[in-house]
Design a protein around this motif. Structure first.
Motif, PDB file in Angstrom:
ATOM      1  N   ASN A 257      -6.574   2.005   8.310  1.00 28.00           N
ATOM      2  CA  ASN A 257      -6.507   0.799   7.519  1.00 28.00           C
ATOM      3  C   ASN A 257      -5.345   0.421   7.167  1.00 28.00           C
ATOM      4  O   ASN A 257      -4.644   1.314   6.357  1.00 28.00           O
ATOM      5  N   ASN A 258      -4.698  -0.717   7.246  1.00 29.83           N
ATOM      6  CA  ASN A 258      -3.469  -1.016   6.687  1.00 29.83           C
ATOM      7  C   ASN A 258      -2.295   0.359   6.986  1.00 29.83           C
ATOM      8  O   ASN A 258      -1.614   0.413   6.167  1.00 29.83           O
ATOM      9  N   ASN A 259      -2.362   0.559   8.321  1.00 32.30           N
ATOM     10  CA  ASN A 259      -1.401   1.466   8.844  1.00 32.30           C
ATOM     11  C   ASN A 259      -0.534   0.885   9.906  1.00 32.30           C
ATOM     12  O   ASN A 259      -1.181   0.575  10.942  1.00 32.30           O
ATOM     13  N   LYS A 260       0.669   0.845   9.827  1.00 35.60           N
ATOM     14  CA  LYS A 260       1.399   0.449  10.735  1.00 35.60           C
ATOM     15  C   LYS A 260       1.304   0.899  12.173  1.00 35.60           C
ATOM     16  O   LYS A 260       1.594   0.032  13.219  1.00 35.60           O
TER      17      LYS A 260
ATOM     18  N   ILE B  91      -1.673  -1.664  13.775  1.00 31.96           N
ATOM     19  CA  ILE B  91      -1.055  -3.001  13.636  1.00 31.96           C
ATOM     20  C   ILE B  91      -0.209  -3.568  14.783  1.00 31.96           C
ATOM     21  O   ILE B  91       0.813  -2.709  14.918  1.00 31.96           O
TER      22      ILE B  91
ATOM     23  N   SER C 191       2.289  -8.533  14.182  1.00 26.33           N
ATOM     24  CA  SER C 191       1.719  -8.848  12.829  1.00 26.33           C
ATOM     25  C   SER C 191       2.404  -8.049  11.940  1.00 26.33           C
ATOM     26  O   SER C 191       1.949  -7.750  10.895  1.00 26.33           O
TER      27      SER C 191
ATOM     28  N   GLY D  29       3.284  -4.676  12.523  1.00 26.64           N
ATOM     29  CA  GLY D  29       3.089  -3.303  12.860  1.00 26.64           C
ATOM     30  C   GLY D  29       4.152  -2.548  13.558  1.00 26.64           C
ATOM     31  O   GLY D  29       5.233  -3.303  14.091  1.00 26.64           O
TER      32      GLY D  29
ATOM     33  N   SER E 197      -9.678  -6.183  10.613  1.00 22.53           N
ATOM     34  CA  SER E 197      -8.882  -6.431   9.616  1.00 22.53           C
ATOM     35  C   SER E 197      -7.978  -5.187   9.045  1.00 22.53           C
ATOM     36  O   SER E 197      -8.697  -3.948   9.021  1.00 22.53           O
ATOM     37  N   GLY E 198      -6.821  -5.192   9.058  1.00 25.29           N
ATOM     38  CA  GLY E 198      -6.000  -3.925   8.669  1.00 25.29           C
ATOM     39  C   GLY E 198      -5.855  -3.051   9.681  1.00 25.29           C
ATOM     40  O   GLY E 198      -5.029  -2.312   9.372  1.00 25.29           O
ATOM     41  N   ALA E 199      -6.191  -3.415  11.025  1.00 24.44           N
ATOM     42  CA  ALA E 199      -5.858  -2.302  11.937  1.00 24.44           C
ATOM     43  C   ALA E 199      -6.067  -3.281  13.388  1.00 24.44           C
ATOM     44  O   ALA E 199      -7.201  -2.835  14.096  1.00 24.44           O
ATOM     45  N   ASN E 200      -5.443  -4.344  13.328  1.00 22.00           N
ATOM     46  CA  ASN E 200      -5.893  -5.280  14.681  1.00 22.00           C
ATOM     47  C   ASN E 200      -5.758  -4.886  15.962  1.00 22.00           C
ATOM     48  O   ASN E 200      -6.000  -5.733  16.875  1.00 22.00           O
TER      49      ASN E 200
END
Length: 155
Positions: free
Chosen positions: A9-12, A15, A19, A21, A33-36
């Motif tokens: 989650n929320n890790n480039k 992503i 967006s 990443g 969300s946070g890992a699209n």
């Protein structure tokens, strides 16, 4: 290598570039969300392989149909072996290897328990953002159905 047992989650690495990443994969479905790039085995494996390498970027954008990862990896000069390797990308074929059929599956080897038992991390397009599996090789397909053929492991 630290084993991944939880959804990123929320890790480039997970992503999309568009967006902010590092991942060149398509957006997952359903999108997390946070890992699209999740839910999508291609986006997950692309990000996880780079995360394991640890260069804070994705050097090898293995973005194609899952079953075609081997061809893409070879173009980058990566090695392919016929057995699971720790941190490697396992590749299965389901379609014809034509880019039009969009088939196959990829997973990351997180742990090797024996010659016939491994633990993987994965994602599934249209299904699950993240999951771990214990896979055995009783049929030559490492736990996949007869519709799939194990092609090899990218290291």
């Amino acid at each position: 290598m630290e084993m991944r047992t939880k959804c990123p989650n929320n890790n480039k690495y997970y992503i999309r570039k568009v967006s902010g990443g590092w991942n060149g994969a398509v957006q997952g479905k359903p999108t997390k969300s946070g890992a699209n790039v999740l839910s999508n085995c291609v986006g997950y494996a692309n990000g996880r392989f780079a995360e394991i390498i640890g260069k804070n970027k994705i050097e090898y954008q293995l973005v194609c149909n899952a079953e075609n990862f081997i061809e893409k990896a070879k173009k980058y000069g990566l090695k392919v072996v016929g057995y699971p390797t720790l941190g490697g990308i396992m590749v299965w074929q389901k379609g014809s290897l034509a880019s039009s059929d969009g088939a196959g599956h990829v997973a990351i080897v997180e742990r090797i328990d024996s010659d016939n038992k491994i633990y993987t991390s994965e994602s599934a397009y249209g299904s699950t953002a993240f999951y771990n599996s214990t896979r055995t090789n009783s049929n030559g397909r490492w736990g996949m159905s007869s519709n799939y053929k194990f092609r090899g492991c990218i290291i």
